[in-house]
Write an enzyme that holds these catalytic residues in place. Structure first.
Site, PDB file in Angstrom:
ATOM      1  N   HIS A  53       0.995  -1.130  -0.022  1.00 63.81           N
ATOM      2  CA  HIS A  53      -0.066   0.047   0.030  1.00 63.81           C
ATOM      3  C   HIS A  53       0.776   1.190   0.060  1.00 63.81           C
ATOM      4  O   HIS A  53       2.137   1.244   0.050  1.00 63.81           O
ATOM      5  CB  HIS A  53      -0.976  -0.066   1.236  1.00 63.81           C
ATOM      6  N   HIS A  55       1.420   3.902   1.895  1.00 59.91           N
ATOM      7  CA  HIS A  55       1.985   4.779   2.999  1.00 59.91           C
ATOM      8  C   HIS A  55       3.725   4.978   3.017  1.00 59.91           C
ATOM      9  O   HIS A  55       4.275   3.759   2.399  1.00 59.91           O
ATOM     10  CB  HIS A  55       1.521   4.092   4.327  1.00 59.91           C
ATOM     11  N   ASP A  57       6.099   4.656   4.949  1.00 61.15           N
ATOM     12  CA  ASP A  57       6.990   3.503   5.724  1.00 61.15           C
ATOM     13  C   ASP A  57       6.993   2.324   4.855  1.00 61.15           C
ATOM     14  O   ASP A  57       7.889   1.458   5.331  1.00 61.15           O
ATOM     15  CB  ASP A  57       6.562   3.475   7.188  1.00 61.15           C
ATOM     16  N   HIS A  58       6.382   2.256   3.637  1.00 63.75           N
ATOM     17  CA  HIS A  58       6.230   1.019   3.055  1.00 63.75           C
ATOM     18  C   HIS A  58       6.845   1.402   1.517  1.00 63.75           C
ATOM     19  O   HIS A  58       7.136   0.291   0.851  1.00 63.75           O
ATOM     20  CB  HIS A  58       4.822   0.410   2.765  1.00 63.75           C
ATOM     21  N   HIS A 111      -7.220  -0.908   5.703  1.00 64.00           N
ATOM     22  CA  HIS A 111      -6.248   0.128   6.242  1.00 64.00           C
ATOM     23  C   HIS A 111      -6.122   1.351   5.289  1.00 64.00           C
ATOM     24  O   HIS A 111      -6.199   2.231   5.535  1.00 64.00           O
ATOM     25  CB  HIS A 111      -4.818  -0.775   6.304  1.00 64.00           C
ATOM     26  N   ASP A 131      -0.038  -3.986   6.102  1.00 67.47           N
ATOM     27  CA  ASP A 131      -0.724  -3.400   7.440  1.00 67.47           C
ATOM     28  C   ASP A 131      -2.077  -4.036   7.651  1.00 67.47           C
ATOM     29  O   ASP A 131      -3.016  -3.333   8.189  1.00 67.47           O
ATOM     30  CB  ASP A 131      -0.574  -1.778   7.686  1.00 67.47           C
ATOM     31  N   HIS A 169       4.755  -4.641  10.918  1.00 65.77           N
ATOM     32  CA  HIS A 169       5.084  -4.010  11.994  1.00 65.77           C
ATOM     33  C   HIS A 169       5.245  -4.927  13.473  1.00 65.77           C
ATOM     34  O   HIS A 169       4.781  -5.909  13.432  1.00 65.77           O
ATOM     35  CB  HIS A 169       4.161  -2.680  12.207  1.00 65.77           C
TER      36      HIS A 169
HETATM   37 FE    FE Z   1       2.936   0.965   8.097  1.00 63.95          FE
HETATM   38 ZN    ZN Z   2       0.308   1.612   6.457  1.00 58.03          ZN
END
Ligand code: FE
Ligand code: ZN
Length: 257
Positions: A53, A55, A57-58, A111, A131, A169
Site C-alpha cells: 500500500h 504509505h 513507511d512501505h 487500512h 498493514d 510492524h
Molecule cells: Fe505501516
Molecule cells: Zn500503512
C-alpha cells in the site's frame, strides 16, 4: 534454499526480503539503505520490489533502490504510487522466476482502499500482508470501512493454517495487551504472551506468525467467540450487540486503548 529475512526499519517496521544464494525480492521497502546493505553483505541481486500500500513507511525506499537496480515494482491497482511499474489486482500472479516462486495477489482493503497482500502457495506457504493483519491485531482503518477490513481478514483466515504470516510492524506486545483485555480466558494467548515477551527481551522479532496462531489468539479474527462478544457488548454498555458490530467495536476500542 529460500530465506525470508526481516530488515528492521524506523521504530517498529520490518522490511521482508526473500532470497536464495543469488537473488532477492523485497517487500515494502520504506527505506533503501538497510536493504542495500543487506544485499551487498549477502552478494544478492535484487530482482523485484513488491508494495502492499502507498504509505511512506512501505514505499519510501523505492526511488533510491531503482537508482541502483532496474527492477519491476509491483503494487496495488488504484493507489497512486508513481514509481510502480506493474499495477496488480485480485488473483494476479507474480512469477519470481529466479526464486522459483509465484506470489498471488489478494485484495485486502481496509487500512487503505486498495491495500493488497501477496500469498505464496509453494512448498512453504507465506503471506505478506502489509498493514492488514498483525500478530494479535489488525491495521487501523485509515481509508476503508470496518466491514471491508472484516472481510479482508476473513479472506486471510481462509488460507491454510500453516501459512507463515509476515506482517510489517512489530506491534505484537501492544496487541497482546489489548487481546488479553478482550479475552482474558484465552490460554493460548497467555502462552503466546510469555513467548513474545521473551523474544522481545532478546530483541528477536515475534514474527512471522501463522494463520493457525492468529485464529487462536487474534481477537479481530475471533468475533464469534463468546468471551469476545461479551467483552465488546460490555464495552458498548449493552447486554446484546449485533454480530456485525463486534468487529467495529473492537477496532474502535483498540484505537483508544
Ligand atoms: Fe505501516
Ligand atoms: Zn500503512
Amino acid at each position: 534454499m529460500l530465506k525470508i529475512h526481516p530488515i528492521p526499519a524506523f521504530k517498529d517496521n520490518y522490511i521482508w526480503i526473500l532470497h536464495d544464494e543469488n537473488y532477492a525480492a523485497v517487500i515494502d521497502p520504506g527505506t533503501a539503505q538497510s536493504v542495500i546493505d543487506y544485499l551487498n553483505c549477502k552478494k544478492l541481486q535484487l530482482i523485484s520490489i513488491l508494495i502492499t500500500h502507498h504509505h511512506n513507511d512501505h514505499t519510501g525506499g523505492i526511488i533510491e533502490l531503482l537508482n541502483k537496480f532496474n527492477v519491476p515494482v509491483y503494487g496495488p491497482h488504484n493507489e497512486s504510487i508513481p514509481t510502480l511499474t506493474h499495477h496488480v489486482k485480485e488473483n494476479d500472479e507474480i512469477k519470481l522466476k529466479e526464486l522459483s516462486l509465484t506470489l498471488k495477489v489478494l485484495e485486502t482493503p481496509g487500512h487503505t482502499t486498495d491495500h493488497i497482500a501477496y500469498y505464496g502457495a509453494n512448498k512453504t506457504k507465506m503471506l505478506f500482508c502489509g498493514d492488514t493483519l498483525f500478530a494479535c491485531g489488525c491495521g487501523r482503518l485509515f481509508e476503508g470501512s470496518a466491514q471491508q477490513m472484516y472481510h479482508s481478514l476473513q479472506k486471510l483466515t481462509n488460507l491454510p493454517d500453516e501459512t507463515g504470516v509476515y506482517c510489517t510492524h512489530e506491534y505484537t506486545l501492544e496487541n497482546i495487551r489489548f487481546a488479553r483485555t478482550v479475552e482474558p480466558g484465552n490460554l493460548t494467548l497467555l502462552e503466546f504472551e510469555t513467548t513474545a515477551k521473551e523474544l522481545r527481551k532478546q530483541n528477536i522479532p515475534t514474527l512471522p506468525t501463522t494463520i493457525r496462531q492468529e485464529k487462536a489468539t487474534n481477537p479481530f479474527l475471533r468475533c464469534d467467540q463468546p468471551e469476545v462478544i461479551q467483552s465488546a457488548c460490555t464495552h458498548l454498555g449493552q447486554d446484546f450487540c449485533e454480530p456485525s458490530r463486534i468487529f467495529s467495536t473492537l477496532r474502535e476500542w483498540k484505537n483508544h486503548f
